[in-house]
Motif scaffolding. Structure first.
Motif, short mmCIF file in Angstrom:
data_model
loop_
_atom_site.label_atom_id
_atom_site.label_comp_id
_atom_site.label_asym_id
_atom_site.label_seq_id
_atom_site.Cartn_x
_atom_site.Cartn_y
_atom_site.Cartn_z
N UNK A 195 0.82 -1.21 0.00
CA UNK A 195 0.00 0.00 0.00
C UNK A 195 0.85 1.26 0.00
N UNK A 196 2.03 1.17 0.60
CA UNK A 196 2.90 2.33 0.66
C UNK A 196 3.75 2.50 -0.60
N UNK A 197 3.80 1.46 -1.43
CA UNK A 197 4.64 1.50 -2.62
C UNK A 197 4.40 2.72 -3.50
N UNK A 198 3.13 2.99 -3.90
CA UNK A 198 2.90 4.16 -4.75
C UNK A 198 3.31 5.47 -4.09
N UNK A 199 3.10 5.61 -2.77
CA UNK A 199 3.50 6.83 -2.08
C UNK A 199 5.01 7.02 -2.10
N UNK A 200 5.74 5.91 -1.92
CA UNK A 200 7.20 5.98 -1.97
C UNK A 200 7.66 6.40 -3.37
N UNK A 201 6.99 5.84 -4.40
CA UNK A 201 7.35 6.17 -5.77
C UNK A 201 7.07 7.65 -6.05
N UNK A 202 5.92 8.13 -5.62
CA UNK A 202 5.58 9.54 -5.83
C UNK A 202 6.55 10.45 -5.09
N UNK A 203 6.92 10.07 -3.87
CA UNK A 203 7.88 10.86 -3.10
C UNK A 203 9.23 10.91 -3.80
N UNK A 204 9.65 9.76 -4.34
CA UNK A 204 10.93 9.72 -5.07
C UNK A 204 10.89 10.61 -6.30
N UNK A 205 9.75 10.62 -7.00
CA UNK A 205 9.61 11.47 -8.18
C UNK A 205 9.61 12.94 -7.80
N UNK A 206 9.00 13.26 -6.67
CA UNK A 206 9.00 14.64 -6.21
C UNK A 206 10.42 15.11 -5.90
N UNK A 207 11.21 14.24 -5.25
CA UNK A 207 12.60 14.57 -4.98
C UNK A 207 13.38 14.77 -6.28
N UNK A 208 13.11 13.91 -7.26
CA UNK A 208 13.79 14.04 -8.55
C UNK A 208 13.45 15.37 -9.21
N UNK A 209 12.17 15.77 -9.14
CA UNK A 209 11.76 17.02 -9.77
C UNK A 209 12.44 18.21 -9.10
N UNK A 210 12.53 18.16 -7.77
CA UNK A 210 13.21 19.24 -7.06
C UNK A 210 14.68 19.28 -7.44
N UNK A 211 15.30 18.11 -7.52
CA UNK A 211 16.73 18.04 -7.84
C UNK A 211 16.99 18.43 -9.29
N UNK A 212 16.21 17.88 -10.23
CA UNK A 212 16.46 18.12 -11.65
C UNK A 212 15.91 19.48 -12.10
N UNK A 213 14.62 19.68 -11.92
CA UNK A 213 14.00 20.91 -12.39
C UNK A 213 14.39 22.11 -11.55
N UNK A 214 14.34 21.95 -10.21
CA UNK A 214 14.72 23.05 -9.34
C UNK A 214 16.19 23.40 -9.47
N UNK A 215 17.03 22.37 -9.59
CA UNK A 215 18.46 22.62 -9.78
C UNK A 215 18.74 23.37 -11.06
#
Length: 506
Positions: A339-359
């Motif tokens: 049940x937590x799998x999708x939330x972990x995936x979404x959180x990882x994508x959010x971190x990627x967006x902050x790192x890639x797009x924000x950077x």
């Protein structure tokens, strides 16, 4: 310049700004089209989901590296993207309204504006015309004469789009007998002005031009960048991971891997729900997929050329993200980890967006350094010199050359905006003109006379690129011939930052 024959919907807006004395306003105009596209995305997602998802789409869209880059650059790609997206969403509305004519007309008008912004809009026109015909026939199978009516719908869309685009076609036809010049010249009897000053009338040159070998865009990448066949085959995937600004090998721009990963989940049905928007999703998928493929084949692989596909990818990404959140993760029958799998995936994508797009946003802010100019710490001339190394040479030309001077550029690119003297723009023809003179003549004096016949009084040269090509392409005797011409029959007036200005001696 070939740009003079391109459609100019956005350029007209830029010209108004320049006429009013502002050469900064065009950047804000171009950025405004990104904001208007974000509004289109928000309105669509708000209606299909809610305002939160709409804002998420806006945030994802505006944070994509290529959108950030284009928003601070005066091109026309954001205008093309806005009109293309408006046309596509109008078609979606056309379907939703049970094929009311006004939405088809609106879609055609927006498509015509897209074509009038940039020739890549022709791909949008082709795809959407096919979509209109197919969609109408697909949803009206039971209607009498469905085939004829679907063709009629396509014709109506096409005629409206071409009518809106027609002023630019009429202009080009009057000038060149080719309505879409400089495209498809082999299919039209192109009539150029024979008085063009750098167009040689040498029969041998024309024969040489006919013998030029044109290689395909993918073959060019193989020879230029030493790409393997599998690297070329993976181009539609690599553009999401390997983009790099100012590097044509890596597509001269950056996207985001999220635009490739998230749309996959858009087609995974939410648990216990029917997908009400499955048709719309496939329309978006077909449009962005086909547009990317057609553009890669016809226009080369540069990220900004693919901009009309980005809003569709953003919309599909938000559908995919919502499906991840809505899916079986809420079922109590699944284990906690599943049940937590999708939330972990979404959180990882959010971190990627902050790192890639924000950077990337921070990186661009450091590069542009707007605060130093806005605060007045740096003058306009000094600020421009930091980014345009040829600017000092243009300043010299504007301040010291006679008003009737005519300057020929060599490896200056298409950067003539700051030059206040008549000039021959550098689109490749100038260096070919010089190469032809070096091939056919053996006297420096004869070369000088050929320049003077065309009214050329001065030369502006990018020294590094010019010497690199000259010393690579010619044997020693031709190098010596050029050096005799440039050193003995020209006067070096200016030399700084890798650029030189020469005066051809009388």
């Amino acid at each position: 310049m070939s740009y003079s024959y391109y459609p100019m919907n956005l350029d007209l807006l830029y010209m108004v700004s320049l006429y009013l004395g502002s050469d900064i306003a065009p950047k804000f105009i171009h950025f405004a089209f990104a904001l208007m596209t974000a509004v289109l995305i928000f309105r669509y997602l708000k209606k299909r989901m809610d305002s939160i998802w709409g804002l998420g789409g806006v945030f994802l869209f505006l944070s994509i590296p290529i959108i950030i880059k284009l928003s601070i650059t005066v091109y026309v790609d954001l205008g093309l993207m806005f009109f293309s997206t408006a046309a596509l969403l109008a078609l979606v509305k056309w379907i939703e309204s049970k094929f009311k004519l006004q939405f088809l007309l609106l879609a055609g008008a927006c498509c015509g504006l897209a074509m009038g912004t940039k020739y890549n809009g022709l791909i949008v026109f082709f795809l959407l015309t096919m979509f209109v015909t197919f969609i109408f026939s697909r949803f009206n199978r039971q209607v009498s004469k469905a085939g004829i009516k679907s063709i009629a719908a396509g014709l109506i869309f096409g005629l409206v789009a071409l009518t809106v685009f027609s002023p630019w076609m009429i202009r080009n036809y009057i000038w060149t007998k080719n309505p879409v010049y400089p495209l498809y010249n082999k299919f039209f009897n192109v009539e150029m002005n024979p008085a063009c000053p750098i167009r040689l009338k040498n029969v041998e040159l024309k024969d040489a031009e006919k013998k030029n070998i044109n290689i395909g865009r993918f073959a060019y990448r193989k020879f230029m960048y030493n790409e393997e066949w599998w690297e070329t085959a993976l181009l539609p995937i690599r553009i999401f991971f390997q983009g790099k600004d100012n590097d044509f090998k890596f597509f001269d721009g950056r996207l985001s891997a999220l635009l490739l990963i998230l749309p996959v989940f858009a087609f995974v049905a939410s648990h216990g729900k029917n997908d009400l928007y499955r048709v719309e999703k496939f329309i978006f998928l077909a449009f962005c997929g086909l547009f990317i493929l057609f553009t890669m084949v016809s226009s080369g692989v540069r990220i900004r050329y693919l901009s009309p596909a980005i809003p569709s990818l953003v919309i599909l990404s938000l559908y995919g993200l919502k499906n991840l959140m809505d899916n079986k993760c809420y079922s109590r029958q699944l284990s906690f980890i599943k049940r937590m799998g999708p939330f972990v995936l979404v959180f990882a994508m959010a971190l990627y967006m902050v790192w890639n797009n924000g950077g990337y946003l921070v990186e661009q802010f450091k590069y542009v350094k707007p605060c130093s100019y806005i605060s007045g710490m740096v003058s306009r001339d000094s600020y421009i010199k930091d980014f345009r190394h040829e600017y000092a040479a243009f300043q010299y030309i504007n301040e010291h050359l006679p008003l009737d001077s005519k300057v020929m550029f060599f490896y200056i690119g298409k950067r003539g905006y700051f030059c206040n003297r008549e000039y021959f723009p550098d689109e490749g023809g100038n260096i070919e003109f010089l190469y032809t003179l070096l091939r056919f003549f053996t006297s420096p004096l004869k070369i000088k006379q050929e320049f003077q016949k065309r009214g050329i009084t001065h030369l502006m040269i990018n020294n590094f690129l010019f010497k690199q090509r000259l010393y690579t392409d010619f044997k020693q005797d031709k190098k010596k011939l050029f050096l005799e011409f440039i050193n003995n029959l020209n006067e070096n007036l200016f030399d700084a930052n890798g650029f030189s200005v020469y005066k051809i001696k009388l």
